[in-house]
Design a protein around this motif. Sequence first.
Motif, PDB file in Angstrom:
ATOM      1  N   PRO A 238       1.484  81.524  61.564  1.00 25.00           N
ATOM      2  CA  PRO A 238       0.150  81.747  61.514  1.00 25.00           C
ATOM      3  C   PRO A 238      -0.177  81.728  59.479  1.00 25.00           C
TER       4      PRO A 238
ATOM      5  N   ILE B  93       2.563  81.847  57.973  1.00 21.50           N
ATOM      6  CA  ILE B  93       3.395  82.765  57.157  1.00 21.50           C
ATOM      7  C   ILE B  93       5.055  82.366  58.146  1.00 21.50           C
ATOM      8  N   GLY B  94       6.108  82.586  57.076  1.00 14.80           N
ATOM      9  CA  GLY B  94       7.774  82.230  58.443  1.00 14.80           C
ATOM     10  C   GLY B  94       7.679  80.147  58.660  1.00 14.80           C
TER      11      GLY B  94
ATOM     12  N   LEU C 148       8.413  80.752  66.549  1.00 16.55           N
ATOM     13  CA  LEU C 148       7.114  81.826  65.785  1.00 16.55           C
ATOM     14  C   LEU C 148       6.570  82.372  65.989  1.00 16.55           C
TER      15      LEU C 148
ATOM     16  N   GLN D 293       3.757  82.872  66.660  1.00 21.78           N
ATOM     17  CA  GLN D 293       2.117  82.081  66.298  1.00 21.78           C
ATOM     18  C   GLN D 293       1.910  81.086  65.345  1.00 21.78           C
TER      19      GLN D 293
ATOM     20  N   LEU E 124       1.859  85.253  72.035  1.00 21.52           N
ATOM     21  CA  LEU E 124       2.959  86.255  71.785  1.00 21.52           C
ATOM     22  C   LEU E 124       2.753  86.511  70.157  1.00 21.52           C
ATOM     23  N   PRO E 125       3.138  88.087  69.741  1.00 20.82           N
ATOM     24  CA  PRO E 125       3.061  88.261  68.663  1.00 20.82           C
ATOM     25  C   PRO E 125       3.584  87.512  67.591  1.00 20.82           C
ATOM     26  N   PRO E 126       3.450  87.772  66.329  1.00 22.40           N
ATOM     27  CA  PRO E 126       4.016  86.734  65.298  1.00 22.40           C
ATOM     28  C   PRO E 126       5.359  87.035  65.255  1.00 22.40           C
ATOM     29  N   ASP E 127       6.056  87.207  66.210  1.00 20.55           N
ATOM     30  CA  ASP E 127       7.676  87.739  65.771  1.00 20.55           C
ATOM     31  C   ASP E 127       8.389  86.391  65.694  1.00 20.55           C
ATOM     32  N   HIS E 128       9.442  86.243  64.533  1.00 13.01           N
ATOM     33  CA  HIS E 128       9.791  85.577  65.016  1.00 13.01           C
ATOM     34  C   HIS E 128      11.423  85.125  65.301  1.00 13.01           C
ATOM     35  N   HIS E 129      11.967  84.617  66.300  1.00 11.20           N
ATOM     36  CA  HIS E 129      12.965  84.652  67.442  1.00 11.20           C
ATOM     37  C   HIS E 129      14.031  83.996  66.770  1.00 11.20           C
TER      38      HIS E 129
ATOM     39  N   GLU F  63      10.346  87.995  58.644  1.00  8.25           N
ATOM     40  CA  GLU F  63       9.482  87.346  58.513  1.00  8.25           C
ATOM     41  C   GLU F  63       8.575  88.091  59.777  1.00  8.25           C
ATOM     42  N   GLY F  64       9.068  88.175  61.036  1.00 10.56           N
ATOM     43  CA  GLY F  64       8.873  88.422  62.653  1.00 10.56           C
ATOM     44  C   GLY F  64       8.545  89.858  61.714  1.00 10.56           C
TER      45      GLY F  64
ATOM     46  N   ARG G 198       5.887  91.169  59.778  1.00  6.77           N
ATOM     47  CA  ARG G 198       4.434  91.325  60.254  1.00  6.77           C
ATOM     48  C   ARG G 198       4.586  92.744  61.037  1.00  6.77           C
TER      49      ARG G 198
END
Lengths: 208, 208
Positions: free
Chosen positions: A19, A29-30, A159, A161, B169-174, B200-201, B204
């Motif tokens: 995003p 981001i990321g 990611l 988003q 989905l939220p901007p959480d990296h998995h 990063e996730g 955020r």
Amino acid sequence: MNNIVLYMSMSLDGFISGPQDGPGRGFGIGGERLHDWLSPGGVDPGSHRPTSGPGTVVFDEAMATGAVITGRRTFDFAGRWDGDHHDGVPIFVLTHSAPDEPAPGHATYVTDGIEACVAKAKAAAGDRDILLHGASVAQACLRAGLLDEMELQLVPVLLGQGRRLFEDLPPDHHELELVRSLEGADALYLRYRVRSKGPEGSKRSEST
Amino acid sequence: MNNIVLYMSMSLDGFISGPQDGPGRGFGIGGERLHDWLSPGGVDPGSHRPTSGPGTVVFDEAMATGAVITGRRTFDFAGRWDGDHHDGVPIFVLTHSAPDEPAPGHATYVTDGIEACVAKAKAAAGDRDILLHGASVAQACLRAGLLDEMELQLVPVLLGQGRRLFEDLPPDHHELELVRSLEGADALYLRYRVRSKGPEGSKRSEST
């Protein structure tokens, strides 16, 4: 016959960048995560060659292409590659309107659409393939039925988003054929040949 | 320790069904394409076992799970599997509010959230894995950090439009780990282990 080949790194959830947190048009981001398969390198695209693994094969193939097609967003973000993506091959930059300053080095702005862009690139590339890079040109090529192959680096991350590679496309089915799958530590390298538009997609297209 | 494993068939552009042409919640236009790796079969899920290739491995693993978690949308579309998905294992159907009529057979409606749903399924499955199926429960599990693995049948087709597996989905990296890749004629069978949420996730998440 040379092929239009899309080269892109994509997360498993379909994103090519994270995003955006500002007006920038960068990795988001990321989003750098998607390029871990490449060496950090520098301004010269060639400096990003992976040091080992199947990524080297894919990278070398990309660098053996005879022309580059990209969009303005990608071109500008990449610092216009200082006018030379690799080996001085011509770069065709699809844009709605060319800026006042001329494109640097081996780059040319193309304002008359993706068909013209592809025709110019094919003519310029000789018998070599054409490297297509960027979501907007990928989508434009798919819409126009001009994409021959995709070499995707499928990165084992979600990611959540960001900017998607496949977005805002019409409901046309494109049948693909997986012609190569290479498993690396940082990505799964998938090469697909675009085979056809399926009957459902065609049906929808005719009725709209 | 048993695992929550998402089993889904997905197009290369991330769709699990085609665009809907009515109030239905089915495969969508052309979405049946994603299930070509299965045998046509009948009402009994077990009847869809592929006849050959790596799909048989994946299918048999799915049918060896000790419980099923799904959402109302998927459950209803599948005719509620007549109350028996496979071998009489318990089916937990995540829903906001249970209908008046009780769930058939081995199914139970769960209205107190994904965490409760997962806890019940884990307890019921013994030492066997839990089959998770459907986009909404997949997203709920990812948001809650409860997903252990994904077994995706990546189908070589672009649908262009439809319902996405990974959406909103939220901007959480998995971070994922590709633990198995099997190449079949109708799909690429990819098994990922969910490893972590990246920095990063997390960053955020904390700031929002």
